[in-house]
Design a protein around this motif. Structure first.
Motif, PDB file in Angstrom:
ATOM      1  N   PRO A 179      12.591  -3.697  -4.772  1.00  0.00           N
ATOM      2  CA  PRO A 179      11.577  -4.024  -5.072  1.00  0.00           C
ATOM      3  C   PRO A 179      11.355  -3.648  -7.021  1.00  0.00           C
ATOM      4  CG  PRO A 179      10.865  -2.118  -3.762  1.00  0.00           C
ATOM      5  CD  PRO A 179      11.658  -2.247  -3.992  1.00  0.00           C
ATOM      6  N   GLU A 180      10.337  -4.036  -7.641  1.00  0.00           N
ATOM      7  CA  GLU A 180      10.486  -4.067  -9.246  1.00  0.00           C
ATOM      8  C   GLU A 180      10.033  -2.791  -9.097  1.00  0.00           C
ATOM      9  OE1 GLU A 180      11.390  -5.434 -11.756  1.00  0.00           O
ATOM     10  OE2 GLU A 180      12.766  -6.018 -10.507  1.00  0.00           O
ATOM     11  N   LYS A 181       8.272  -2.401  -8.129  1.00  0.00           N
ATOM     12  CA  LYS A 181       7.617  -1.670  -8.395  1.00  0.00           C
ATOM     13  C   LYS A 181       7.197  -1.020  -7.161  1.00  0.00           C
ATOM     14  CE  LYS A 181       4.000  -3.214  -9.941  1.00  0.00           C
ATOM     15  NZ  LYS A 181       2.433  -2.987 -10.575  1.00  0.00           N
ATOM     16  N   LEU A 182       6.638  -0.136  -6.655  1.00  0.00           N
ATOM     17  CA  LEU A 182       6.097   0.517  -6.261  1.00  0.00           C
ATOM     18  C   LEU A 182       4.819   0.977  -6.093  1.00  0.00           C
ATOM     19  CD1 LEU A 182       8.685   3.446  -4.465  1.00  0.00           C
ATOM     20  CD2 LEU A 182       8.598   0.910  -3.666  1.00  0.00           C
ATOM     21  N   ILE A 194       2.006   3.746  -5.140  1.00  0.00           N
ATOM     22  CA  ILE A 194       0.875   4.979  -3.769  1.00  0.00           C
ATOM     23  C   ILE A 194      -0.242   5.048  -4.240  1.00  0.00           C
ATOM     24  CG2 ILE A 194       2.056   7.113  -4.439  1.00  0.00           C
ATOM     25  CD1 ILE A 194       4.945   5.857  -5.130  1.00  0.00           C
TER      26      ILE A 194
END
Lengths: 377, 506
Positions: free
Chosen positions: B144-147, B149
Motif C-alpha cells: 500500500p501507499e502508506k500504513l 500506525i
C-alpha cells in the motif's frame, strides 16, 4: 583551488560510490543544557587511529539560539564566483537575515580549505517561488528546503550546502577530526547535542563536501560501516524522489531518515523495525499485534532495510538516535551520566570525557539508543 | 523424389558383447527405436526413430547402449544449416507448421553468463550462513501507499492492513505447467514439493485436478484465454490467481492440447468434452486492451473477495516495460514475465526461436521503468524463461526480480533429458505424456523428493552467495545492481541492464 576539494567530480567518475570505515562519537545533554565543543573534540581525538586524515566533521545543535527559528545554512565555495552565483539564487528564495564567513583558526594540519560561509535565512512565500507544478496541498517549507538543497548541490558548480537546519550547524572538512574541530574553533560554540565523525575512506581522495556528518534539514548523520544494501537503498529512495549525488552510504542513510521520520511521519521508536528489521525468527516469537506490525513494516519497507555493517548516530534538534546493524558488525558503546547520553565507536572516547559514567553498555544489534531533549519551554 | 524425410539425428550404438537381450530398451522406448528379433535373439535398433531422450541408455543394466549425436549429413554450409534443409524437406512434404517442445536451443546470448556477482572483502565482512541467520523469505503482492500506525500506552498498533500476499520460504516458484501438457504424476510431484517446501506451483491452464485440491494453499491457478477449468471454487480455493496473457516460448499465440491427449480425467478437470482439442485463443477475447485487463483483474478480485493476489503473466516482448507498467496500473498484484528462452509443451518452432526478447533485458527494463514511475511497490515481479541455476536466480534478484518461476529446471529434476519432443505425448520419462504405461514411470513421492532436493540445494547456494556479498536478507539484494558486473557486454547492453562492466569499481 580545485573544485574537487569540495565536490565529487561526477563527470570523471560517474556513479562512483565511496565506502569508508570510521569513528563516530555523539554526546547529548537531555535537559538541553549547552556545553562547548571541547568535549566532542577530546572524545573523537581518542579514536584518532580509526581515521586516516581524509575527513572529519561535527554536527552541533543549539549553537545559534539568536536565530533559532531561521534556516541556518553552511555553504562551501571554491571561489568568489561560485559564491556570487549561489548568493544570487539564495536571494531569490530567501531573505538573508545575516551572513558571514565562518571564523576559523589557520593551522598547518588543514591544507587548502575552501571558503565557508554561514547564512541565516527566512524563506519567502513558497507559493510565489513555485509558479508551476506546485503540489500546493502537500508542499511544506521543509519540502521546499530539501528540494532546494538537493538541486543546488547537484547544479551549482563550485558551491556546496553542507548544513541546512535550524539552530544547528555542520562543520566538516579534509583532515583528522580533532584538527577540523580546532580549525572551526568549536570550543567557542555551545550546544546541547554534538556528533562527530573521523573518516577512513578506502578508495577516494578526501574532499570537503564528502566529509561527514551529512545533513539535511535538522537531520545530521554520522556513520561507520560499508553497507551492502547500498544499491537497493539508493534505487528505493530514487523512486521516491531522492537523487543520490554523492554516492556515499551516509547520504542514502540520511535520505532514508528523512523519508521515514519526516515524510512518512513515523515515530523514531519504529525506525529500527525498518532500518535494522528484526530477523524473521524473532518476529515469529512476538505477540500477535507486534508480530503483525513488525512483519508488515518489514514487507512494506524492504527497500529501506540497511544491510551489512553499520553504526549510525543521527542528530536532530529533538533527539539523538543511535543504531547498530542487526547482527552488530560494527562497534558501538553507549553510556549515561546524569543528563548526558554518550554513544561512541569505542569506550575510550567516552571515558576520556566522562571518566566515571553511571552506566556503560553495548547496545544490541538492531536495538536503538534514543536520547530525547526535554523541552525547556 | 528420393528424399529421405526421417533422417536420423542420432546414432544408437549397441555393444553386442555387453547386450544380454533383456529387452529393457525395447520396453522403455515409446518411439519403437528398439526391437527384439526373436529369430536372431538379438535386439536391433532403428536410429531414425530415436529422439535422444537417453531413457534406454540410462536404464540399460549392462551399459551396452550409447546414444550419440550423428555427424553432419550434408555438406558443411554456414548459411544453409542442416536444420534449415531438413525443415524445408519436411514442410514441402507435409505443408505443416513445424512443432517443437521446450525452450529455444538457438545460440542467442544468455545474459546470465555475462554477469558476475560480487563478494565482500576487508571493508565489510562476508557473513557465514552456517553460523549466522540468512534470510531468503520472500513475499509476493502489492504494497500500500502508506500504513496507519497508532501509538498507545502499550506501544504501537497497526491500523491498516497490508493486502494479500504470498509468503515463500525461498524466492523460487514452480512455473505454470498444465495437467495435460504434463502428467498427473508430474503435477503431483510439483504440488507436493511446493507444499512441503513452503512455496507455490502453478496449474497452468489445465485446471485443478481433484487429487490436487488439498494442495490448494500452495497453488497459483491460471486463467488463460481458453478459460479451461475456471470456476468459482477453482478461483476461491487457490492461494493466488494468475491471468495468462502470454508465454515466453510462444508470444502472441495460445496453448494447444490435441484431442488425443484429452482423456476422461483431463476432460473433467478442464471442463471440456473428452477427445476434443483444447485450443486456447491467441488473445483473451474479453481483453483487447489494457482497460479490459483491469476489468478482468477486478472481476477476479471481486470473485475472491480481495483475499488473494491477482497477477498477470506476459511474455517478454519489445515493448515490455510500458506493458508491465500498464499491467501494474491496471491493478495486478504481481507481474510474471516469461523470457523468450522459456519452455513449452508445444510451440511452432518459428515463433519459439524468433519472437520475444531475453528475460534478463526485459527484467532490467521493467524494474527500471516501474521505479522511474514510482510504482515498483505496487506489484511484485516474478520472472521466468530459463532459470538454470541458483546463480541465475541471484542475478535475477539483483536485477530487480522478487522471485523466479522454474519450469524446465523442475522437469529436469524429474528426469527430463530435454529431447524437445513433449508435443508428441510420448515422453519416456513419464512427464509430458498421458499414456498410463509411461506416466507410471514417474513416482510422485520420488519426484517430490527430487524437487525438494533441488529447492534445498539452490536455497543453500543462494544463502552462500548472499552471505559472501555481506548481505543477510534477500530484500537487500533486490534491485541491488551494484553487486553485478557485466563481462563481454557492449555499452548499450550494460546500460539496459543498468550494471557496470567488470573492473569498474563503485
Amino acid at each position: 583551488m580545485s573544485i574537487s576539494l569540495i565536490k565529487n567530480k561526477k563527470s570523471d567518475y560517474p556513479g562512483y560510490r565511496v565506502p569508508s570505515g570510521c569513528a563516530v562519537f555523539g554526546v547529548l545533554n537531555e535537559s538541553g543544557s549547552c556545553f562547548d565543543g571541547r568535549t566532542i573534540i577530546d572524545g573523537i581525538e581518542m579514536m584518532h587511529d580509526r581515521s586516516n586524515g581524509l575527513g572529519g566533521g561535527f554536527a552541533a545543535y543549539g549553537i545559534y539560539p539568536q536565530y533559532k527559528n531561521d534556516w541556518a545554512f553552511h555553504i562551501l565555495y571554491d571561489d568568489s564566483d561560485a559564491r556570487n552565483r549561489m548568493e544570487d539564487i539564495l536571494k531569490k528564495s530567501f531573505a538573508v537575515l545575516y551572513f558571514e564567513e565562518l571564523p576559523t583558526k589557520r593551522s598547518p594540519a588543514i591544507e587548502n580549505p575552501p571558503m565557508i560561509f554561514r547564512y541565516f535565512l527566512k524563506l519567502k512565500d513558497i507559493y510565489s517561488l513555485y509558479e508551476r507544478n506546485v503540489p500546493v496541498d502537500n508542499f511544506s517549507e521543509d519540502d521546499f528546503i530539501v528540494d532546494f538543497v538537493l538541486k543546488m548541490n547537484a547544479r551549482v558548480s563550485g558551491a556546496y550546502i553542507i548544513s541546512s537546519g535550524k539552530n544547528m550547524g555542520i562543520f566538516k572538512g579534509v583532515g583528522f577530526p580533532e584538527d577540523i574541530g580546532h580549525y572551526f574553533r568549536l570550543d567557542e560554540y555551545k550546544g546541547y547535542l554534538w556528533t562527530s565523525h573521523g573518516r577512513f575512506p578506502t578508495n577516494s581522495v578526501g574532499w570537503w563536501g564528502g566529509a561527514h556528518p551529512f545533513g539535511l534539514l535538522n537531520f545530521s548523520i554520522v556513520h561507520n560501516g560499508e553497507i551492502s544494501s547500498y544499491g537497493r537503498n539508493q534505487r528505493y529512495v530514487a523512486s521516491l524522489g531522492y537523487e543520490c549525488s554523492l554516492s556515499t552510504d551516509t547520504e542514502v542513510i540520511t535520505y532514508l531518515f528523512d523519508l521515514l521520520a519526516r515524510k512518512k511521519n513515523m515515530d523514531i521508536e519504529l525506525l529500527n523495525m525498518i532500518l535494522a528489521a528484526p530477523l524473521w525468527e524473532r518476529i515469529e516469537e512476538m505477540p500477535e499485534d507486534d508480530r503483525e506490525l513488525a512483519s508488515t513494516l518489514r514487507i512494506m519497507y524492504g527497500g529501506a532495510l540497511i544491510n551489512g555493517p553499520f553504526s549510525i548516530i543521527a542528530g536532530h534538534n529533538d533527539f539523538m538516535y543511535a543504531l547498530n546493524d542487526r547482527i552488530k558488525l560494527r562497534p558501538m558503546v553507549a553510556a549515561r551520566k546524569n543528563d548526558y547520553l554518550y554513544v561512541s565507536s569505542e569506550e575510550s572516547a567516552i571515558i576520556k570525557v566522562c571518566p566515571q559514567p553511571d552506566i556503560v553498555w553495548r547496545p544490541q544489534g538492531g536495538i536503538p539508543v534514543i536520547g530525547r531533549v526535554k523541552k525547556k519551554d | 523424389m528420393p528424399l529421405k524425410l526421417n533422417q536420423s539425428e542420432f546414432v544408437v550404438e549397441r555393444d553386442l558383447n555387453k547386450c544380454i537381450s533383456c529387452e529393457v530398451c525395447v520396453r522403455q522406448c515409446s518411439n519403437d527405436a528398439h526391437e527384439y528379433d526373436a529369430d536372431d535373439k538379438t535386439v536391433l535398433s532403428e536410429a531414425s526413430k530415436c529422439v535422444g531422450c537417453h531413457r534406454c541408455e540410462s536404464l540399460c543394466p549392462t551399459e551396452a547402449i550409447t546414444i550419440r549425436k550423428k555427424a553432419a549429413e550434408f555438406k558443411d554450409n554456414s548459411n544453409w544449416q542442416q536444420a534449415h534443409i531438413k525443415n524445408i524437406y519436411k514442410q514441402a512434404e507435409t505443408g505443416g507448421v513445424l512443432l517443437t517442445g521446450m525452450g529455444s536451443d538457438k545460440p542467442h546470448t544468455v545474459y546470465w553468463d555475462h554477469i558476475l556477482f560480487n563478494a565482500a572483502q576487508v571493508t565489510n565482512p562476508s557473513i557465514d550462513p552456517l553460523r549466522e541467520p540468512m534470510e531468503i523469505k520472500t513475499f509476493i503482492g502489492a504494497k500500500p501507499e502508506k500504513l496507519e500506525i497508532e501509538k498507545n500506552d502499550s506501544g504501537f498498533k497497526l491500523k491498516s492492513k497490508l493486502g494479500p500476499h504470498l509468503e515463500l520460504s525461498t524466492p523460487i516458484l514452480f512455473s505454470a505447467m498444465s495437467y495435460g501438457s504434463i502428467s498427473l504424476n508430474a503435477c503431483k510431484s510439483l504440488a507436493s514439493a511446493a507444499y512441503s517446501f513452503g512455496t507455490f506451483y502453478n496449474t497452468g491452464e489445465g485446471g485443478m485436478h481433484k487429487d490436487l485440491q488439498h494442495f490448494a494453499k500452495n497453488t497459483i491457478v491460471q486463467v488463460a484465454s481458453g478459460r479451461f477449468g475456471v470456476n468459482r471454487q477453482y478461483l476461491r480455493s487457490a492461494a493466488a490467481v494468475e491471468i495468462k496473457i502470454g508465454q515466453g516460448a510462444k508470444p502472441g499465440i495460445g496453448g494447444h492440447l490435441p484431442g488425443e491427449k484429452v482423456t476422461a480425467d483431463i476432460s473433467s478437470t478442464r471442463m471440456i468434452p473428452e477427445g476434443s482439442d483444447a485450443i486456447s485463443p491467441a488473445p483473451h477475447h474479453d481483453i483487447y486492451s489494457i482497460e479490459d485487463l483491469a476489468q478482468l483483474i477486478y472481476a477476479i478480485k471481486e470473485a475472491t473477495d480481495y483475499l488473494k493476489p491477482v497477477g498477470v503473466k506476459v511474455s517478454a516482448v519489445h515493448n515490455i516495460a510500458p506493458i508491465a507498467s500498464g499491467i501494474v496500473r491496471a491493478g495486478a498484484d504481481f507481474v510474471a514475465i516469461d523470457g523468450f528462452r522459456g519452455g513449452t509443451g508445444a510451440a511452432p518452432q518459428a515463433i519459439r526461436d524468433n519472437v520475444g526478447i531475453p528475460i534478463e533485458l526485459a527484467l532490467a527494463a521493467v524494474d527500471t521503468r516501474l521505479r522511474e514511475e514510482g510504482i515498483r511497490h505496487k506489484a511484485a515481479i516474478i520472472i521466468a524463461g530459463s532459470i538454470r541455476s541458483s546463480s541465475d536466480i541471484i542475478k535475477a534478484i539483483a536485477l530487480g526480480a522478487d522471485a523466479v518461476y522454474i519450469g524446465t529446471a523442475a522437469l529436469i529434476a524429474l528426469g527430463c533429458h530435454l529431447c524437445q519432443k513433449c508435443y508428441t505425448g510420448k515422453c519416456n520419462w513419464g512427464i509430458a505424456t498421458q499414456d498410463p504405461y509411461l506416466t507410471k514411470r514417474l513416482n510422485p513421492s520420488i519426484g517430490t523428493k527430487r524437487l525438494s532436493g533441488l529447492l534445498r540445494a539452490w536455497s543453500h547456494e543462494i544463502k552462500e552467495m548472499l552471505g559472501g556479498a555481506g548481505i543477510n536478507a534477500i530484500e537487500s539484494l533486490r534491485g541491488n545492481r551494484e553487486h553485478l558486473r557485466g563481462i563481454n557486454l557492449s555499452e548499450i547492453e550494460l546500460s539496459i541492464l543498468g550494471i557496470k562492466h567488470a573492473g569498474q569499481a563503485w
